[in-house]
Design an enzyme around this catalytic site. Sequence first.
Site, PDB file in Angstrom:
ATOM      1  N   LYS A  53      15.098  -2.274  -3.136  1.00 19.21           N
ATOM      2  CA  LYS A  53      15.166  -3.577  -3.357  1.00 19.21           C
ATOM      3  C   LYS A  53      16.218  -3.734  -4.596  1.00 19.21           C
ATOM      4  O   LYS A  53      17.170  -4.505  -4.633  1.00 19.21           O
ATOM      5  CB  LYS A  53      13.926  -4.185  -3.954  1.00 19.21           C
ATOM      6  CG  LYS A  53      13.940  -5.744  -4.247  1.00 19.21           C
ATOM      7  CD  LYS A  53      12.635  -6.197  -4.645  1.00 19.21           C
ATOM      8  CE  LYS A  53      12.553  -7.810  -5.165  1.00 19.21           C
ATOM      9  NZ  LYS A  53      11.520  -8.347  -5.623  1.00 19.21           N
TER      10      LYS A  53
ATOM     11  N   GLU B 140      14.348   7.697  -8.026  1.00 14.80           N
ATOM     12  CA  GLU B 140      14.078   8.694  -6.711  1.00 14.80           C
ATOM     13  C   GLU B 140      15.009   8.377  -5.688  1.00 14.80           C
ATOM     14  O   GLU B 140      15.454   9.336  -4.978  1.00 14.80           O
ATOM     15  CB  GLU B 140      12.751   8.698  -6.437  1.00 14.80           C
ATOM     16  CG  GLU B 140      11.708   8.928  -7.394  1.00 14.80           C
ATOM     17  CD  GLU B 140      11.027   7.816  -8.302  1.00 14.80           C
ATOM     18  OE1 GLU B 140      11.940   6.787  -8.372  1.00 14.80           O
ATOM     19  OE2 GLU B 140      10.089   7.900  -8.853  1.00 14.80           O
TER      20      GLU B 140
ATOM     21  N   GLY C   8       8.304  -6.139  -3.576  1.00 12.11           N
ATOM     22  CA  GLY C   8       8.411  -4.819  -2.891  1.00 12.11           C
ATOM     23  C   GLY C   8       7.238  -4.506  -2.116  1.00 12.11           C
ATOM     24  O   GLY C   8       7.532  -4.146  -1.039  1.00 12.11           O
ATOM     25  N   ARG C   9       5.983  -4.519  -2.446  1.00 12.05           N
ATOM     26  CA  ARG C   9       4.960  -4.003  -1.656  1.00 12.05           C
ATOM     27  C   ARG C   9       4.518  -5.108  -0.584  1.00 12.05           C
ATOM     28  O   ARG C   9       3.623  -5.019  -0.062  1.00 12.05           O
ATOM     29  CB  ARG C   9       3.559  -3.965  -2.630  1.00 12.05           C
ATOM     30  CG  ARG C   9       3.356  -5.050  -3.864  1.00 12.05           C
ATOM     31  CD  ARG C   9       2.582  -4.418  -4.786  1.00 12.05           C
ATOM     32  NE  ARG C   9       2.436  -5.545  -5.796  1.00 12.05           N
ATOM     33  CZ  ARG C   9       3.368  -5.728  -6.910  1.00 12.05           C
ATOM     34  NH1 ARG C   9       4.142  -4.923  -7.003  1.00 12.05           N
ATOM     35  NH2 ARG C   9       3.078  -6.861  -7.785  1.00 12.05           N
TER      36      ARG C   9
ATOM     37  N   GLU D  90      -1.079  -2.045  -7.265  1.00 14.21           N
ATOM     38  CA  GLU D  90       0.129  -2.582  -8.096  1.00 14.21           C
ATOM     39  C   GLU D  90       0.015  -4.283  -8.240  1.00 14.21           C
ATOM     40  O   GLU D  90       0.587  -4.450  -9.106  1.00 14.21           O
ATOM     41  CB  GLU D  90       1.211  -2.190  -7.286  1.00 14.21           C
ATOM     42  CG  GLU D  90       2.469  -2.003  -8.381  1.00 14.21           C
ATOM     43  CD  GLU D  90       3.737  -1.475  -7.814  1.00 14.21           C
ATOM     44  OE1 GLU D  90       4.368  -2.278  -6.839  1.00 14.21           O
ATOM     45  OE2 GLU D  90       3.858  -0.544  -8.077  1.00 14.21           O
TER      46      GLU D  90
ATOM     47  N   HIS E   4     -16.478  14.338   7.217  1.00 16.44           N
ATOM     48  CA  HIS E   4     -16.638  15.635   6.901  1.00 16.44           C
ATOM     49  C   HIS E   4     -15.972  16.170   5.483  1.00 16.44           C
ATOM     50  O   HIS E   4     -15.661  17.236   5.164  1.00 16.44           O
ATOM     51  CB  HIS E   4     -16.154  16.592   7.991  1.00 16.44           C
ATOM     52  CG  HIS E   4     -16.600  16.288   9.498  1.00 16.44           C
ATOM     53  ND1 HIS E   4     -17.715  17.095   9.804  1.00 16.44           N
ATOM     54  CD2 HIS E   4     -16.372  15.374  10.109  1.00 16.44           C
ATOM     55  CE1 HIS E   4     -17.978  16.575  10.940  1.00 16.44           C
ATOM     56  NE2 HIS E   4     -17.279  15.251  11.196  1.00 16.44           N
TER      57      HIS E   4
ATOM     58  N   LYS F 133       8.748   5.358 -16.266  1.00 14.59           N
ATOM     59  CA  LYS F 133      10.151   5.608 -16.190  1.00 14.59           C
ATOM     60  C   LYS F 133      11.176   5.659 -17.542  1.00 14.59           C
ATOM     61  O   LYS F 133      11.876   6.605 -17.375  1.00 14.59           O
ATOM     62  CB  LYS F 133      10.689   4.298 -15.382  1.00 14.59           C
ATOM     63  CG  LYS F 133      10.254   4.170 -13.881  1.00 14.59           C
ATOM     64  CD  LYS F 133      10.693   2.809 -13.240  1.00 14.59           C
ATOM     65  CE  LYS F 133      10.253   2.473 -11.799  1.00 14.59           C
ATOM     66  NZ  LYS F 133      10.598   1.416 -11.321  1.00 14.59           N
TER      67      LYS F 133
HETATM   68  O1  F6P Z   1       6.419   1.200  -7.891  1.00 13.11           O
HETATM   69  C1  F6P Z   1       7.497   0.178  -8.871  1.00 13.11           C
HETATM   70  C2  F6P Z   1       8.398  -0.186  -7.861  1.00 13.11           C
HETATM   71  O2  F6P Z   1       8.975  -1.302  -8.395  1.00 13.11           O
HETATM   72  C3  F6P Z   1       7.637  -0.930  -6.595  1.00 13.11           C
HETATM   73  O3  F6P Z   1       7.118  -2.306  -6.853  1.00 13.11           O
HETATM   74  C4  F6P Z   1       8.767  -1.001  -5.536  1.00 13.11           C
HETATM   75  O4  F6P Z   1       8.235  -1.237  -4.235  1.00 13.11           O
HETATM   76  C5  F6P Z   1       9.175   0.454  -5.828  1.00 13.11           C
HETATM   77  O5  F6P Z   1       9.174   0.634  -7.131  1.00 13.11           O
HETATM   78  C6  F6P Z   1      10.788   0.600  -5.266  1.00 13.11           C
HETATM   79  O6  F6P Z   1      11.524  -0.334  -5.576  1.00 13.11           O
HETATM   80  P1  F6P Z   1      12.822  -0.524  -5.088  1.00 13.11           P
HETATM   81  O7  F6P Z   1      12.742  -0.982  -3.726  1.00 13.11           O
HETATM   82  O8  F6P Z   1      13.600  -1.572  -5.902  1.00 13.11           O
HETATM   83  O9  F6P Z   1      13.462   0.823  -4.823  1.00 13.11           O
END
Ligand code: F6P
Length: 547
Positions: free
Chosen positions: A205, A211, A266-267, A352, A383, A511
């Site tokens: 987003k 990452e 995002g979620r 979240e 199990h 972060k």
């Molecule tokens: O976990 C924090 C967050 O901002 C989430 O809300 C989001 O889904 C994820 O990191 C990835 O964010 P982006 O889609 O901006 O890479």
Amino acid sequence: MHQARPPAWNTLERHVKKLKTLRIRDLFREDPKRFETFHVEAAGLLLDISKNLLTEKTLGLLIKLADERYLDDWIVKMFSGSRINITENRPVLHTALRNRTGAPVYVDGKDVMPAVTAVLAKMRSFTDTVRSGSWRGFTGEPITDIVTIGIGGSHLGPAMVTEALTPYARRDLRMHFVSNIDGTHIAETLRSLQPGRTLFIVASKTFTTLETMTNAATARAWFLEHGGTENTIARHFVALSTNTDAVRAFGIDPANMFEFWDWVGGRYSVWSAIGLPVALAIGFDRFEEFLAGAHAMDEHFKTTPFRHNMPVLLALVGILNINFFGYTSHAILPYDQYLRRLPAYLQQLEMESNGKQVQRDGNPVSYATAPIIWGEPGTDGQHAFYQLLHQGTLIVPADFIVPVKSHNPVGEHHRLLLSNFFAQTQALMNGKTLDEVTEELRRSGVAESIIEQLAPHRVFPGNRPSNSIMFEKLDPFTLGALLALYEHKVFVQGVIWNICSFDQWGVQLGKDLATKIYPDLIGPEPVAAYDSSTNGLIAYYKRLRES
Ligand code: F6P
């Protein structure tokens, strides 16, 4: 200063004191029609809340609590684009992404539906060209492997939904997902791939997440080192984002970007361009069925009185268990191997969204909010951790999620799976008393002295609550409805707790600190800038990495 709780809250506390003297199994004995009274059907799903310790009066008070929190006003606000994400000053309109009514949805006086429709059309066209084989890589070959690089909501939704809908996916179009910055994830994924037949989807987003940008850069370098060139990148990299400038700066042509908007959390984004991997896996027609299922649940949620409103009931039963019985965790137990990653998806959606301690007005809450969400598919969990669920000191409410029909009707497997599901919710609720255990051991001829020693270990306290969610078959429509059910459950609980469910400031500090620590890890010199644990651990890292 703690704000006064709504009046119904205090009434519920008194009511629950009496409720705690009852047992669920007795409520069934008193009302043979308990199932009829406490289950609802909507959008292809059945929800049974009868195996909770609650009565009609309990539900009445919970609904009163919802009314005292103006839930109906909040539902109107969300669907109509009010900026209810107050700390980011944004609307919350994931429901617009699956709005099949043709009606406009306004943000700042502008109807967003034309843009939503345009992106869906672009997704359909792209999906068709890749799946038909007409989209060719730099070797002239069609795409056979698709690597989606993203994390959090840009990963969990696409990955879980693609796996859940495997029966509808092409087996010759292999889907891969890379999320972790741990180099193992991208390295193990690239190991088996041919760059000429691989399409990379960079899903982010913000298009700034460490990452994702690190993994995307590594993928790009791998591509260029293995036959790709700067001018063939466009055939092998597309972006899903709200940030056109950052996409262009990374080196992806904005023509290869599928956009979404800041009013999509995002979620809550699997319905948006973030769902492109799903559409590539199952085809766009099936993706539209997925959207339609969520829309059907939206309509049910918007129009159904709370007493028979599936998301509201699921939410209120959760409030009862968390805030009045004090249960601090909640298990998601899908009796469907294709839903293996559903607990992980719901962890982000719930924890979240509602893992917060400050009310909308900035005052601290004076009650519990989101529980720990966890779980594994049945029957594997039986199990692993069902011992605790049945005889542990912690009581864990559980959602059992079960398809009537299997996509793989192999022998007696599905009937045996379902017999376990039915048995587990019954056992959690009924338990087994000391008398029943003793009688059972006596009937099997165990000596009295042994019975006295063994029996206490074999008692099941029971009275442990569960919800059952059943549906005919795990298809795109049903999965869409199921995920929308949980989205709206989370929303309702956030309203009851008077918190903002749509920001996520809690992820920021880690972060920021990582960005600060990273340069200190590069050189060999010892670090003394932090606490002795951090300094000591860094020293251990630096010492061993040289060995
Ligand atoms: O976990 C924090 C967050 O901002 C989430 O809300 C989001 O889904 C994820 O990191 C990835 O964010 P982006 O889609 O901006 O890479």
